[in-house]
Design an enzyme around this catalytic site. Sequence first.
Site, PDB file in Angstrom:
ATOM      1  N   SER A 265      58.577  37.316  40.277  1.00  4.35           N
ATOM      2  CA  SER A 265      59.883  36.682  40.071  1.00  4.35           C
ATOM      3  C   SER A 265      59.964  35.372  40.843  1.00  4.35           C
ATOM      4  CB  SER A 265      60.987  37.619  40.560  1.00  4.35           C
ATOM      5  OG  SER A 265      60.970  37.656  41.981  1.00  4.35           O
ATOM      6  N   LYS A 266      60.983  34.618  40.509  1.00  2.00           N
ATOM      7  CA  LYS A 266      61.239  33.349  41.185  1.00  2.00           C
ATOM      8  C   LYS A 266      61.368  33.589  42.698  1.00  2.00           C
ATOM      9  CE  LYS A 266      65.062  30.347  41.310  1.00  2.00           C
ATOM     10  NZ  LYS A 266      66.310  30.883  41.561  1.00  2.00           N
ATOM     11  N   ARG A 267      62.012  34.686  43.028  1.00  2.00           N
ATOM     12  CA  ARG A 267      62.196  35.030  44.442  1.00  2.00           C
ATOM     13  C   ARG A 267      60.855  35.217  45.171  1.00  2.00           C
ATOM     14  NH1 ARG A 267      67.673  36.516  45.475  1.00  2.00           N
ATOM     15  NH2 ARG A 267      68.049  36.469  43.248  1.00  2.00           N
TER      16      ARG A 267
END
Length: 507
Positions: A265-267
């Site tokens: 994910s972007k995170r």
Amino acid sequence: MDKKVRVRFAPSPTGGLHLGGVRTVLYNYLYARQHGGDFVLRIEDTDQNRYVEGAEQYIYDCLKWCRLIPDESPLKGGPYAPYRQSERKHLYYQYAQQLVDAGHAYYAFDTPEELERMRADLKTDENPNPQYGHATRGRMRNSLSLSREEVMQLLEKQTPYVIRIKMPENETVRFTDMIRGEVHFDTNQVDDKVLLKADGMPTYHLAVVVDDRLMQISHAFRGEEWLSSAPVHILLWKYLGWLDEMPQWAHLPLILKPDGHGKLSKRDGERLGFPVFAMNWTDPRTNESAQGFRERGFLPEAFINMLAVLGWNDGTEQEIFSLDEMVSKFSIERIHKGGAKFDFEKAKWYNHQYLQRKTGAELAELAMPYIMAHTATPTPEYLAKVCELIKERCTLLPDFWEQGHFFFETPEIKELDTIKQKWDENKKAFFQNWISMLESLPSWDHLSIENSFNEAIQAAGLKKGDIMLPLRIMLVGGKYGPGVFLIAEMIGKEDTVQRVNHAISLF
Ligand code: GLU
């Protein structure tokens, strides 16, 4: 005769383009090129609540940067235009109605409060999220539970309604996925998805099926996250009477976090310090921004190659593939079923490999903006020579400044202490003598410079090994860089003498 190959990438314009999305584009593109087919870009923007300003333009920019240009798209047009679903709104209603007439879909008049109540009433520990489906639809306000008259009245009064698919009970939906083989689903596990919303817009489920049919899509490749929606789509193909035209499906494996636990994910990118989007993306609603591979200094060809092998290989050990090679060697059947772990070090390795394959002149063009951000514009010829000298030390484009700044500016001597520790009068005398020799050097090239250096070393009775490092630090500022006499040749006599003199003056 086999159907013409037509594939599509069908993103919803809701944010930055994740590298998994770019890989889906790539696999579609490769398949289309390999089979002399068409690659369609369709913008799936029927969910107006999730629409994000600028996201569509961003998709075009990403595909352009990656050089994966669709044959048909909202921008380019094509024989099946329009390619933006919001502009096709008028097309979908008739199919929803056809499904209602055939008993495969129904009107549902439930208000948000009624839906909420149903969920609250039926919620248990075993079933924390009760669905609107075969087990519950009988107690809701819909054209299955209400009498014909009641339904007519509600429709006449223009009561808002949605159209839902009526999932059959106790059936198994099967299909063959090009990657996974036979896949099957128990229809009891799938809820009655909304097909048409109260505002007349179709949901993704209806629109994707109708458009894949109307646009004559032969193969639908998409991320594994859509696998759970496949039974709904297969049933729609069947109920609309189009089963023999249904595209072949391939659900592409997820790109996983580096540790293999879950989808990248972007995170994860933020946490671990690497990009996850193709290009920089700023969400206009929150102003939150995320760095892209492009801005981090990746070459699109390296990015694409890295993505191609994230889940696919050609059966050999080969890792570097040109786009043409990928087109000829790609096959859906060789895509792995399991997720592929993302490895940022490997991504950088690819970029390094691609940088080494470029000429100095090509690199100069790519590196120029990064150099200009720090200093006055060098000539392209000078920069090209610098790039040749330092490319093996560079992995990402900003490295051309980090690894080569001293070719453009007098560096700060960061390793002064290293020289100081072993500095003495002999060394000082050596450097003073050598720079006076340099003044009278007939030709300023690295061989002549090195020869004069060797002569001076011999005359002083010193060891070359003891003098090379101080000289490097004087010219570069640190313990890095290509051959020191090549550096001297490049920066010229005046700067070489000046840098040495300056360093001497510091002791
Ligand atoms: N609109 C879906 C998305 O946003 C596309 C899924 C599909 O390709 O069927 O990814």
